[in-house]
Design a protein around this motif. Structure first.
Motif, PDB file in Angstrom:
ATOM      1  N   ALA A 264      -8.566  -8.764  -8.108  1.00 50.48           N
ATOM      2  CA  ALA A 264      -8.730 -10.216  -7.974  1.00 50.48           C
ATOM      3  C   ALA A 264      -9.166 -10.575  -6.558  1.00 50.48           C
ATOM      4  CB  ALA A 264      -7.427 -10.924  -8.309  1.00 50.48           C
ATOM      5  N   ALA A 265     -10.006 -11.580  -6.462  1.00 46.92           N
ATOM      6  CA  ALA A 265     -10.394 -12.098  -5.153  1.00 46.92           C
ATOM      7  C   ALA A 265      -9.322 -13.054  -4.657  1.00 46.92           C
ATOM      8  CB  ALA A 265     -11.742 -12.818  -5.253  1.00 46.92           C
ATOM      9  N   GLY A 266      -9.344 -13.311  -3.372  1.00 46.35           N
ATOM     10  CA  GLY A 266      -8.387 -14.257  -2.814  1.00 46.35           C
ATOM     11  C   GLY A 266      -7.412 -13.571  -1.881  1.00 46.35           C
ATOM     12  N   PRO A 267      -6.602 -14.360  -1.167  1.00 41.68           N
ATOM     13  CA  PRO A 267      -5.671 -13.811  -0.180  1.00 41.68           C
ATOM     14  C   PRO A 267      -4.615 -12.907  -0.823  1.00 41.68           C
ATOM     15  CG  PRO A 267      -5.942 -16.185   0.103  1.00 41.68           C
ATOM     16  CD  PRO A 267      -6.562 -15.829  -1.205  1.00 41.68           C
ATOM     17  N   LEU A 268      -4.511 -11.668  -0.352  1.00 36.49           N
ATOM     18  CA  LEU A 268      -3.495 -10.757  -0.868  1.00 36.49           C
ATOM     19  C   LEU A 268      -2.103 -11.159  -0.406  1.00 36.49           C
ATOM     20  CD1 LEU A 268      -5.284  -7.314  -0.387  1.00 36.49           C
ATOM     21  CD2 LEU A 268      -4.846  -8.487  -2.532  1.00 36.49           C
ATOM     22  N   THR A 269      -2.010 -11.810   0.772  1.00 35.60           N
ATOM     23  CA  THR A 269      -0.697 -12.176   1.296  1.00 35.60           C
ATOM     24  C   THR A 269      -0.022 -13.246   0.451  1.00 35.60           C
ATOM     25  OG1 THR A 269      -1.806 -13.720   2.801  1.00 35.60           O
ATOM     26  CG2 THR A 269      -1.232 -11.557   3.668  1.00 35.60           C
ATOM     27  N   ASP A 270      -0.797 -13.996  -0.349  1.00 33.68           N
ATOM     28  CA  ASP A 270      -0.220 -15.038  -1.192  1.00 33.68           C
ATOM     29  C   ASP A 270       0.203 -14.520  -2.560  1.00 33.68           C
ATOM     30  OD1 ASP A 270      -0.691 -16.798   0.832  1.00 33.68           O
ATOM     31  OD2 ASP A 270      -2.557 -17.594  -0.010  1.00 33.68           O
ATOM     32  N   ALA A 271      -0.217 -13.299  -2.909  1.00 30.77           N
ATOM     33  CA  ALA A 271       0.042 -12.774  -4.246  1.00 30.77           C
ATOM     34  C   ALA A 271       1.515 -12.410  -4.407  1.00 30.77           C
ATOM     35  CB  ALA A 271      -0.834 -11.563  -4.509  1.00 30.77           C
ATOM     36  N   LYS A 272       2.104 -12.794  -5.541  1.00 27.94           N
ATOM     37  CA  LYS A 272       3.522 -12.542  -5.795  1.00 27.94           C
ATOM     38  C   LYS A 272       3.785 -11.096  -6.192  1.00 27.94           C
ATOM     39  CE  LYS A 272       4.616 -17.300  -7.100  1.00 27.94           C
ATOM     40  NZ  LYS A 272       5.173 -18.194  -8.151  1.00 27.94           N
ATOM     41  N   ASP A 273       2.746 -10.384  -6.624  1.00 27.76           N
ATOM     42  CA  ASP A 273       2.937  -9.000  -7.043  1.00 27.76           C
ATOM     43  C   ASP A 273       2.293  -8.019  -6.062  1.00 27.76           C
ATOM     44  OD1 ASP A 273       0.367  -9.710  -7.568  1.00 27.76           O
ATOM     45  OD2 ASP A 273       0.293  -8.919  -9.610  1.00 27.76           O
ATOM     46  N   THR A 274       2.237  -8.388  -4.782  1.00 23.93           N
ATOM     47  CA  THR A 274       1.705  -7.526  -3.727  1.00 23.93           C
ATOM     48  C   THR A 274       2.789  -7.279  -2.692  1.00 23.93           C
ATOM     49  OG1 THR A 274      -0.545  -8.366  -4.025  1.00 23.93           O
ATOM     50  CG2 THR A 274      -0.052  -7.285  -1.945  1.00 23.93           C
ATOM     51  N   PHE A 275       3.054  -5.985  -2.414  1.00 24.16           N
ATOM     52  CA  PHE A 275       4.121  -5.615  -1.484  1.00 24.16           C
ATOM     53  C   PHE A 275       3.544  -4.604  -0.496  1.00 24.16           C
ATOM     54  CE2 PHE A 275       5.916  -6.934  -5.458  1.00 24.16           C
ATOM     55  CZ  PHE A 275       6.928  -7.800  -5.074  1.00 24.16           C
ATOM     56  N   LEU A 276       3.333  -5.060   0.725  1.00 21.97           N
ATOM     57  CA  LEU A 276       2.618  -4.269   1.719  1.00 21.97           C
ATOM     58  C   LEU A 276       3.404  -4.163   3.021  1.00 21.97           C
ATOM     59  CD1 LEU A 276      -0.920  -5.908   1.341  1.00 21.97           C
ATOM     60  CD2 LEU A 276      -0.108  -3.842   0.197  1.00 21.97           C
ATOM     61  N   LEU A 277       3.215  -3.033   3.684  1.00 17.58           N
ATOM     62  CA  LEU A 277       3.603  -2.871   5.080  1.00 17.58           C
ATOM     63  C   LEU A 277       2.324  -2.945   5.890  1.00 17.58           C
ATOM     64  CD1 LEU A 277       5.654  -2.060   7.359  1.00 17.58           C
ATOM     65  CD2 LEU A 277       4.986   0.307   6.881  1.00 17.58           C
ATOM     66  N   LEU A 278       2.267  -3.869   6.845  1.00 11.04           N
ATOM     67  CA  LEU A 278       1.058  -4.073   7.630  1.00 11.04           C
ATOM     68  C   LEU A 278       1.338  -3.863   9.104  1.00 11.04           C
ATOM     69  CD1 LEU A 278       1.440  -6.901   5.602  1.00 11.04           C
ATOM     70  CD2 LEU A 278      -1.025  -6.750   5.915  1.00 11.04           C
ATOM     71  N   CYS A 279       0.367  -3.293   9.779  1.00  8.23           N
ATOM     72  CA  CYS A 279       0.388  -3.221  11.244  1.00  8.23           C
ATOM     73  C   CYS A 279      -0.777  -4.063  11.738  1.00  8.23           C
ATOM     74  CB  CYS A 279       0.259  -1.782  11.717  1.00  8.23           C
ATOM     75  SG  CYS A 279       0.376  -1.598  13.512  1.00  8.23           S
ATOM     76  N   VAL A 280      -0.489  -5.086  12.532  1.00  4.67           N
ATOM     77  CA  VAL A 280      -1.503  -6.056  12.936  1.00  4.67           C
ATOM     78  C   VAL A 280      -1.510  -6.186  14.452  1.00  4.67           C
ATOM     79  CG1 VAL A 280      -2.294  -8.432  12.680  1.00  4.67           C
ATOM     80  CG2 VAL A 280      -1.127  -7.316  10.783  1.00  4.67           C
ATOM     81  N   ARG A 281      -2.691  -6.144  15.029  1.00 10.51           N
ATOM     82  CA  ARG A 281      -2.817  -6.356  16.473  1.00 10.51           C
ATOM     83  C   ARG A 281      -2.558  -7.821  16.809  1.00 10.51           C
ATOM     84  NH1 ARG A 281      -7.398  -6.461  18.216  1.00 10.51           N
ATOM     85  NH2 ARG A 281      -8.462  -6.605  16.211  1.00 10.51           N
ATOM     86  N   GLU A 282      -1.652  -8.031  17.753  1.00 10.74           N
ATOM     87  CA  GLU A 282      -1.358  -9.377  18.222  1.00 10.74           C
ATOM     88  C   GLU A 282      -1.562  -9.430  19.728  1.00 10.74           C
ATOM     89  OE1 GLU A 282       2.429 -10.659  16.790  1.00 10.74           O
ATOM     90  OE2 GLU A 282       1.952 -10.191  14.707  1.00 10.74           O
ATOM     91  N   GLU A 283      -1.306 -10.584  20.310  1.00  5.56           N
ATOM     92  CA  GLU A 283      -1.584 -10.783  21.732  1.00  5.56           C
ATOM     93  C   GLU A 283      -0.784  -9.827  22.610  1.00  5.56           C
ATOM     94  OE1 GLU A 283      -0.663 -14.891  22.020  1.00  5.56           O
ATOM     95  OE2 GLU A 283      -2.746 -15.516  21.834  1.00  5.56           O
ATOM     96  N   ASP A 284       0.432  -9.502  22.205  1.00  4.80           N
ATOM     97  CA  ASP A 284       1.268  -8.620  23.010  1.00  4.80           C
ATOM     98  C   ASP A 284       1.386  -7.228  22.408  1.00  4.80           C
ATOM     99  OD1 ASP A 284       2.624  -9.536  20.834  1.00  4.80           O
ATOM    100  OD2 ASP A 284       4.500  -9.977  21.884  1.00  4.80           O
ATOM    101  N   GLY A 285       0.421  -6.837  21.587  1.00  5.45           N
ATOM    102  CA  GLY A 285       0.411  -5.484  21.046  1.00  5.45           C
ATOM    103  C   GLY A 285       0.571  -5.466  19.534  1.00  5.45           C
ATOM    104  N   PRO A 286       0.452  -4.273  18.915  1.00  7.27           N
ATOM    105  CA  PRO A 286       0.584  -4.164  17.455  1.00  7.27           C
ATOM    106  C   PRO A 286       1.982  -4.544  16.986  1.00  7.27           C
ATOM    107  CG  PRO A 286      -0.426  -2.192  18.403  1.00  7.27           C
ATOM    108  CD  PRO A 286       0.110  -2.996  19.548  1.00  7.27           C
ATOM    109  N   ARG A 287       2.037  -5.106  15.777  1.00  5.41           N
ATOM    110  CA  ARG A 287       3.318  -5.533  15.219  1.00  5.41           C
ATOM    111  C   ARG A 287       3.342  -5.273  13.721  1.00  5.41           C
ATOM    112  NH1 ARG A 287       6.338 -11.185  16.464  1.00  5.41           N
ATOM    113  NH2 ARG A 287       8.219 -10.799  15.267  1.00  5.41           N
ATOM    114  N   LEU A 288       4.514  -4.900  13.219  1.00  3.39           N
ATOM    115  CA  LEU A 288       4.679  -4.637  11.794  1.00  3.39           C
ATOM    116  C   LEU A 288       5.075  -5.900  11.044  1.00  3.39           C
ATOM    117  CD1 LEU A 288       6.623  -1.229  11.782  1.00  3.39           C
ATOM    118  CD2 LEU A 288       4.170  -1.609  11.490  1.00  3.39           C
TER     119      LEU A 288
END
Length: 472
Positions: free
Chosen positions: A386-410
């Motif tokens: 399906a197209a669309g934001p995965l973060t809004d999906a109720k059946d999606t369970f993810l561990l993410l590492c994202v670069r932020e201003e003060d470094g990567p964050r989980l």
């Protein structure tokens, strides 16, 4: 100008809140105009949605541009008032009987034209009295805007850190429960190790909370000092032009700067240094508490009993997959955590597992790079294409590492929440247990759990998911 017209003009250039000449005037949606400092202080004290101090009408904005038409009218009114004051007999120069239209910047005194050319003053820098007052008041207005910006920055930090303190303790409690669940099948073999881990979790939780509270208190002290300086600057701006100019500098700059930040005084000559000192002062840095990863004896041996090989689709890059940008712009717990980075162009590789999982126990590992941008987990069968934001999906369970201003964050999804633990390097393990309906993420290198979803979560078909890459 007749008296009625003069009275009407004076009303237009007077703040309806403090009843002084308007300082840095702003006009609200309802049409009423006030000093910017008056509006800022009123809204801060009210602690309710922004409304007009006079009529109570809600304001659509909280930041308004200066009304330069009114500002110019105020300037005209002030200059007329100064000319009228200086032309009175008791204010004229005694020896020359002339109005003191010249301001000496060297010794901060008002002079007539003849006195300004005398031996005592002719080498000094001079300007018109009206111009000097306007220039100095503009300087004070800029200082006020800078001080208020600092106050707003601290307010945002206090709001975020206050909620983080609550969530931090909840997070530590969850990790205690997770630790007990991990060691439960191993009793009594690893009873001592479990006890040590729980004690260390308790200590880290208390230490992190104490650090957050310390920074909160520092921010509160800083905010109180800045607000006090702001009020004094406002009070000084409200003074008549002549009184504003004629303060005397009785202390050296070094003595002023040595003055305690919390010292209050009615000597307005202290303000320029104190306000600059307040603006330049350090705002306590925001703290991101973190739990250490601790190895669990025998963990990997147990998980490897359920090891499966997961095949992924050929790499695909979809324009609608902006998963990591979605997280970067997320608002967590009603803006308690805001991630604000400039949006980047997506260049991420996303893969879904070819096999649909619906029962049993499954463990697999995914190698993650050091870019600080990746996601590992599960998507429901309906969401896999399906197209669309995965973060809004109720059946999606993810561990993410994202670069932020003060470094990567989980982060984890379902719901979206930050993870206050060390970032895994190398491989991330995923353990899906349909028997208990639970999902766990594992730091393979450190042989420890990162996060475990509560049981009874998974009773529907899912596909493994993996996303990685660097933004262009």
């Amino acid at each position: 100008m007749d008296s009625d017209l003069a009275q009407a003009f004076h009303k237009e250039v007077t703040c309806l809140f403090c009843l002084h000449y308007l300082t840095d005037p702003v006009t609200l949606d309802c049409g009423h105009s006030f000093c910017r400092p008056c509006v800022c202080l009123f809204w801060e004290a009210a602690e309710v949605p922004a409304t007009c101090p006079l009529c109570g009408q809600p304001s659509q904005l909280t930041h308004y541009n200066t009304n330069f038409l009114l500002k110019n009218l105020v300037s005209t009114a002030r200059k007329a008032s100064v000319r009228q004051f200086l032309s009175s007999e008791d204010q004229k120069c005694g020896p020359h009987k002339e109005a003191k239209q010249v301001f000496c910047e060297e010794d901060r005194s008002l002079l007539c034209r003849h006195c300004s050319q005398s031996q005592e003053h002719k080498a000094h820098r001079h300007c018109s009295t009206e111009g000097a007052a306007e220039e100095y008041r503009e300087k004070l207005s800029k200082q006020m805007r800078s001080v208020w910006q600092k106050i707003e920055d601290i307010e945002r930090n206090l709001a975020k850190d206050g909620r983080i303190s609550i969530y931090w303790m909840m997070y530590v409690t969850h990790h205690k429960d997770m630790t007990r669940a991990v060691y439960r099948p191993l009793h009594p073999i690893l009873l001592e190790e479990e006890h040590q881990h729980l004690e260390l979790l308790k200590e880290e939780g208390q230490k992190g909370f104490a650090q957050l509270e310390k920074i909160r208190c520092q921010n509160l002290d800083r905010k109180r000092h800045l607000r006090m300086v702001y009020r004094e600057l406002r009070k000084m701006c409200q003074k008549p032009d002549v009184e504003l100019l004629l303060w005397k500098e009785h202390e050296s700059s070094s003595a002023l700067c040595a003055r305690s930040p919390g010292h209050q005084s009615d000597d307005f000559h202290l303000l320029p240094c104190r306000s600059e000192q307040a603006i330049q002062g350090h705002i306590p840095r925001r703290l991101r508490p973190e739990l250490r990863a601790r190895p669990v004896t025998g963990l990997m041996d147990r998980l490897n009993h359920f090891r499966v090989e997961i095949s992924f689709d050929n790499a695909i890059t979809n324009h609608h997959i902006r998963l990591l940008e979605e997280v970067r712009s997320v608002k967590f717990l009603q803006d308690s955590v805001s991630v604000c980075l400039a949006p980047a162009t997506s260049n991420y590789i996303a893969r879904w597992g070819t096999q649909c999982l619906a029962s049993g126990k499954h463990y697999w590992e995914v190698e993650v790079d050091d870019s600080g941008d990746w996601a590992v987990g599960l998507c429901g069968e309906t969401q896999a294409r399906a197209a669309g934001p995965l973060t809004d999906a109720k059946d999606t369970f993810l561990l993410l590492c994202v670069r932020e201003e003060d470094g990567p964050r989980l982060w984890t999804t379902g719901p979206m929440r930050p993870q206050y633990t060390e970032r895994p390097l190398g491989s991330v393990g995923v353990f899906l247990d349909f028997d208990s309906g639970s999902l766990s993420f594992v730091d393979v290198g450190k042989r420890s759990f990162i996060w475990k979803y509560p049981g009874d979560f998974f009773h529907f078909p899912v596909r493994p998911f993996f996303c990685t890459g660097r933004p262009r």
